[in-house]
Design a protein around this motif. Structure first.
Motif, PDB file in Angstrom:
ATOM      1  N   ASN A   1       0.818  -1.207   0.000  1.00 12.42           N
ATOM      2  CA  ASN A   1       0.000   0.000   0.000  1.00 12.42           C
ATOM      3  C   ASN A   1       0.857   1.265   0.000  1.00 12.42           C
ATOM      4  N   LEU A   2       1.968   1.237   0.712  1.00 10.93           N
ATOM      5  CA  LEU A   2       2.863   2.395   0.697  1.00 10.93           C
ATOM      6  C   LEU A   2       3.497   2.576  -0.687  1.00 10.93           C
ATOM      7  N   ASN A   3       3.739   1.471  -1.363  1.00  6.27           N
ATOM      8  CA  ASN A   3       4.291   1.542  -2.711  1.00  6.27           C
ATOM      9  C   ASN A   3       3.304   2.218  -3.661  1.00  6.27           C
TER      10      ASN A   3
ATOM     11  N   GLU B   1      -6.546  11.031  -1.028  1.00  7.70           N
ATOM     12  CA  GLU B   1      -7.712  10.183  -0.832  1.00  7.70           C
ATOM     13  C   GLU B   1      -7.301   8.763  -0.451  1.00  7.70           C
ATOM     14  N   TYR B   2      -6.271   8.266  -1.111  1.00  5.61           N
ATOM     15  CA  TYR B   2      -5.780   6.919  -0.820  1.00  5.61           C
ATOM     16  C   TYR B   2      -5.296   6.820   0.627  1.00  5.61           C
ATOM     17  N   LEU B   3      -4.563   7.816   1.086  1.00  7.06           N
ATOM     18  CA  LEU B   3      -4.056   7.821   2.454  1.00  7.06           C
ATOM     19  C   LEU B   3      -5.203   7.886   3.460  1.00  7.06           C
ATOM     20  N   THR B   4      -6.238   8.668   3.134  1.00  2.00           N
ATOM     21  CA  THR B   4      -7.410   8.754   4.012  1.00  2.00           C
ATOM     22  C   THR B   4      -8.087   7.401   4.147  1.00  2.00           C
ATOM     23  N   ARG B   5      -8.224   6.688   3.017  1.00  6.04           N
ATOM     24  CA  ARG B   5      -8.857   5.368   3.056  1.00  6.04           C
ATOM     25  C   ARG B   5      -8.006   4.362   3.829  1.00  6.04           C
ATOM     26  N   LEU B   6      -6.702   4.416   3.621  1.00  8.50           N
ATOM     27  CA  LEU B   6      -5.811   3.497   4.326  1.00  8.50           C
ATOM     28  C   LEU B   6      -5.859   3.743   5.836  1.00  8.50           C
ATOM     29  N   ALA B   7      -5.891   4.996   6.239  1.00  7.27           N
ATOM     30  CA  ALA B   7      -5.983   5.325   7.666  1.00  7.27           C
ATOM     31  C   ALA B   7      -7.309   4.855   8.245  1.00  7.27           C
ATOM     32  N   ALA B   8      -8.402   5.005   7.483  1.00 10.02           N
ATOM     33  CA  ALA B   8      -9.714   4.564   7.962  1.00 10.02           C
ATOM     34  C   ALA B   8      -9.738   3.062   8.164  1.00 10.02           C
TER      35      ALA B   8
ATOM     36  N   TYR C   1      -7.172   1.095   8.915  1.00 12.96           N
ATOM     37  CA  TYR C   1      -6.401   0.754  10.111  1.00 12.96           C
ATOM     38  C   TYR C   1      -7.127   1.174  11.389  1.00 12.96           C
ATOM     39  N   ARG C   2      -7.845   2.280  11.341  1.00 15.48           N
ATOM     40  CA  ARG C   2      -8.627   2.686  12.518  1.00 15.48           C
ATOM     41  C   ARG C   2      -9.700   1.649  12.835  1.00 15.48           C
ATOM     42  N   PHE C   3     -10.335   1.132  11.802  1.00 17.20           N
ATOM     43  CA  PHE C   3     -11.351   0.098  12.019  1.00 17.20           C
ATOM     44  C   PHE C   3     -10.749  -1.135  12.676  1.00 17.20           C
ATOM     45  N   LEU C   4      -9.600  -1.595  12.160  1.00 17.14           N
ATOM     46  CA  LEU C   4      -8.958  -2.783  12.719  1.00 17.14           C
ATOM     47  C   LEU C   4      -8.598  -2.590  14.190  1.00 17.14           C
ATOM     48  N   ILE C   5      -8.056  -1.432  14.508  1.00 18.38           N
ATOM     49  CA  ILE C   5      -7.653  -1.170  15.886  1.00 18.38           C
ATOM     50  C   ILE C   5      -8.867  -1.014  16.798  1.00 18.38           C
ATOM     51  N   ARG C   6      -9.893  -0.320  16.305  1.00 13.87           N
ATOM     52  CA  ARG C   6     -11.076  -0.053  17.131  1.00 13.87           C
ATOM     53  C   ARG C   6     -11.833  -1.331  17.481  1.00 13.87           C
ATOM     54  N   HIS C   7     -11.857  -2.301  16.568  1.00 11.44           N
ATOM     55  CA  HIS C   7     -12.692  -3.490  16.768  1.00 11.44           C
ATOM     56  C   HIS C   7     -11.905  -4.755  17.071  1.00 11.44           C
ATOM     57  N   GLN C   8     -10.604  -4.622  17.362  1.00  7.90           N
ATOM     58  CA  GLN C   8      -9.807  -5.828  17.566  1.00  7.90           C
ATOM     59  C   GLN C   8     -10.237  -6.623  18.799  1.00  7.90           C
TER      60      GLN C   8
ATOM     61  N   GLU D   1     -19.048  -3.166   8.953  1.00  2.89           N
ATOM     62  CA  GLU D   1     -18.262  -4.139   8.201  1.00  2.89           C
ATOM     63  C   GLU D   1     -18.283  -3.827   6.710  1.00  2.89           C
ATOM     64  N   LEU D   2     -19.420  -3.376   6.192  1.00  7.00           N
ATOM     65  CA  LEU D   2     -19.518  -3.018   4.779  1.00  7.00           C
ATOM     66  C   LEU D   2     -18.700  -1.766   4.473  1.00  7.00           C
ATOM     67  N   GLN D   3     -18.692  -0.819   5.397  1.00  9.92           N
ATOM     68  CA  GLN D   3     -17.872   0.376   5.168  1.00  9.92           C
ATOM     69  C   GLN D   3     -16.393   0.016   5.175  1.00  9.92           C
ATOM     70  N   PHE D   4     -16.007  -0.890   6.077  1.00  6.80           N
ATOM     71  CA  PHE D   4     -14.625  -1.366   6.080  1.00  6.80           C
ATOM     72  C   PHE D   4     -14.291  -2.023   4.744  1.00  6.80           C
ATOM     73  N   ALA D   5     -15.200  -2.862   4.235  1.00  2.00           N
ATOM     74  CA  ALA D   5     -14.976  -3.525   2.947  1.00  2.00           C
ATOM     75  C   ALA D   5     -14.856  -2.499   1.825  1.00  2.00           C
ATOM     76  N   ASP D   6     -15.629  -1.424   1.927  1.00  2.00           N
ATOM     77  CA  ASP D   6     -15.564  -0.355   0.927  1.00  2.00           C
ATOM     78  C   ASP D   6     -14.161   0.265   0.890  1.00  2.00           C
ATOM     79  N   GLU D   7     -13.609   0.532   2.079  1.00  2.00           N
ATOM     80  CA  GLU D   7     -12.254   1.090   2.149  1.00  2.00           C
ATOM     81  C   GLU D   7     -11.233   0.083   1.623  1.00  2.00           C
ATOM     82  N   TYR D   8     -11.425  -1.156   1.981  1.00  2.00           N
ATOM     83  CA  TYR D   8     -10.486  -2.204   1.575  1.00  2.00           C
ATOM     84  C   TYR D   8     -10.502  -2.406   0.064  1.00  2.00           C
ATOM     85  N   ILE D   9     -11.691  -2.396  -0.527  1.00  2.00           N
ATOM     86  CA  ILE D   9     -11.814  -2.557  -1.978  1.00  2.00           C
ATOM     87  C   ILE D   9     -11.173  -1.383  -2.703  1.00  2.00           C
ATOM     88  N   TYR D  10     -11.316  -0.208  -2.139  1.00  2.00           N
ATOM     89  CA  TYR D  10     -10.671   0.971  -2.741  1.00  2.00           C
ATOM     90  C   TYR D  10      -9.162   0.747  -2.861  1.00  2.00           C
TER      91      TYR D  10
END
Length: 352
Positions: A163-165, A180-187, A189-196, A206-215
């Motif tokens: 992703n950094l590449n 925009e890409y950085l905003t999605r990547l941060a979102a 990671y925030r989801f993963l940390i918040r719900h771990q 979960e669908l919003q997370f998938a939306d960010e991931y698909i992006y």
């Protein structure tokens, strides 16, 4: 009222196999074989029924704050009926000409009957306690394994490097897209940390997370993979629960094991109903097989079994691969969704 399990019935049978000779012999000494047999049969039926009502009906109700009032009323009725059946039933079966009724007689019957079925009730209660403790330990173990995998996903150097590449290339070519890409990547990671540490999340999250991931996937693989969404109405989505990270794992598996290209994209469909969520795609194995032992899907199956009490379904044919997970309704659905407001989404031809 809860229902006794097969092991509860087996415990009851073993209890009576051990207790019957001792109780029956005392009846024979006092009343003879004929009445002793009747008394023993009545003891088995009455004590078993009393223990089951107490262990599987009254006690679970007392532990539930929403049913505690009814459970207390049920306990009083249970004690009264238990005393009457004990005092009157044995008086008639064991040959008393007239059964005398008084407050003292009823209270005596209550205490004697509690002594009679008490050991069986204690055995069943203790057995269920240890079963609950074992279930909790299994759940904690599965949750701990899930948290370890979540942490690994957060810190996976390959995932982060890829992703950094992509981000580095966007910074040079298109700073607006890079932001925009950085905003999605941060979102993500925030989801993963918040719900771990959470057992379940809303399907909307979960669908919003998938939306960010698909992006992120679309920027990495271009149009090699397409994504289609088929969802129920937003009000239905808002009231459903899913195990966090479900879609990430299923999407990862699909891309990890199947080849896609821009001329003929591999289309991955996400379909949700009021009871289940499915990820479906045609099978297009990569020329170089990917090493995998299936631990992710196995652990996801175990988490759903422990948390939902349901199985996930896997349909694997030479043509198609489908994983379907159950969804649970939540008591208080969240507010209106900010995303996924239409019934169907098709990202297969978009630039995302």
């Amino acid at each position: 009222m809860q229902h006794p399990s097969r092991s509860d019935l087996l415990t009851t049978a073993v209890y009576w196999l051990v207790a019957t000779p001792f109780i029956l012999w005392t009846y024979v000494i006092d009343f003879g074989w004929a009445r002793a047999a009747l008394g023993m049969a009545y003891t088995v039926l009455l004590d078993t029924a009393a223990a089951y009502v107490l262990v599987f009906g009254v006690l679970p109700g007392l532990l539930d704050s929403r049913r505690r009032g009814r459970a207390l009323a049920g306990l009083l009725v249970f004690l009264l009926v238990s005393a009457v059946l004990y005092h009157g039933g044995y008086g008639w079966l064991l040959g008393k000409e007239a059964v005398r009724w008084s407050l003292v007689a009823v209270l005596s019957g209550l205490l004697l009957h509690a002594k009679s079925y008490g050991l069986l009730a204690v055995l069943l209660t203790g057995k269920r306690y240890f079963e609950v403790q074992r279930h909790v330990l299994q759940l904690q173990k599965a949750q701990a394994e899930s948290e370890l995998r979540s942490l690994k996903a957060q810190l996976d150097p390959h995932f982060l490097f890829n992703n950094l590449n992509v981000l580095r290339g966007l910074i040079l070519e298109n700073p607006v897209a890079a932001n925009e890409y950085l905003t999605r990547l941060a979102a993500l990671y925030r989801f993963l940390i918040r719900h771990q540490h959470e057992d379940v999340v809303s399907l909307a999250e979960e669908l919003q997370f998938a939306d960010e991931y698909i992006y992120l996937l679309r920027h990495r693989f271009g149009a090699a993979y397409g994504f289609r969404w088929q969802l129920p109405a937003p009000a239905v989505v808002a009231g459903l629960l899913v195990v966090p990270g479900t879609l990430q794992l299923l999407l990862e598996n699909a891309i990890k094991h199947n080849a896609g290209n821009e001329d003929e994209p591999l289309v991955i469909s996400l379909e949700a109903t009021a009871t289940s969520l499915s990820v479906r795609h045609t099978r297009r194995p990569k020329r170089t097989p990917v090493d995998s032992v299936g631990t992710g899907l196995t652990n996801l199956r175990e988490r759903y079994r422990l948390l939902f009490g349901q199985e996930i379904r896997v349909e694997a044919t030479p043509v198609v691969f489908v994983v379907t997970v159950p969804l649970l309704p939540q008591a208080r659905p969240p507010g209106p969704l900010a995303h996924h407001q239409t019934l169907a989404h098709d990202y297969s031809d978009s630039g995302r």
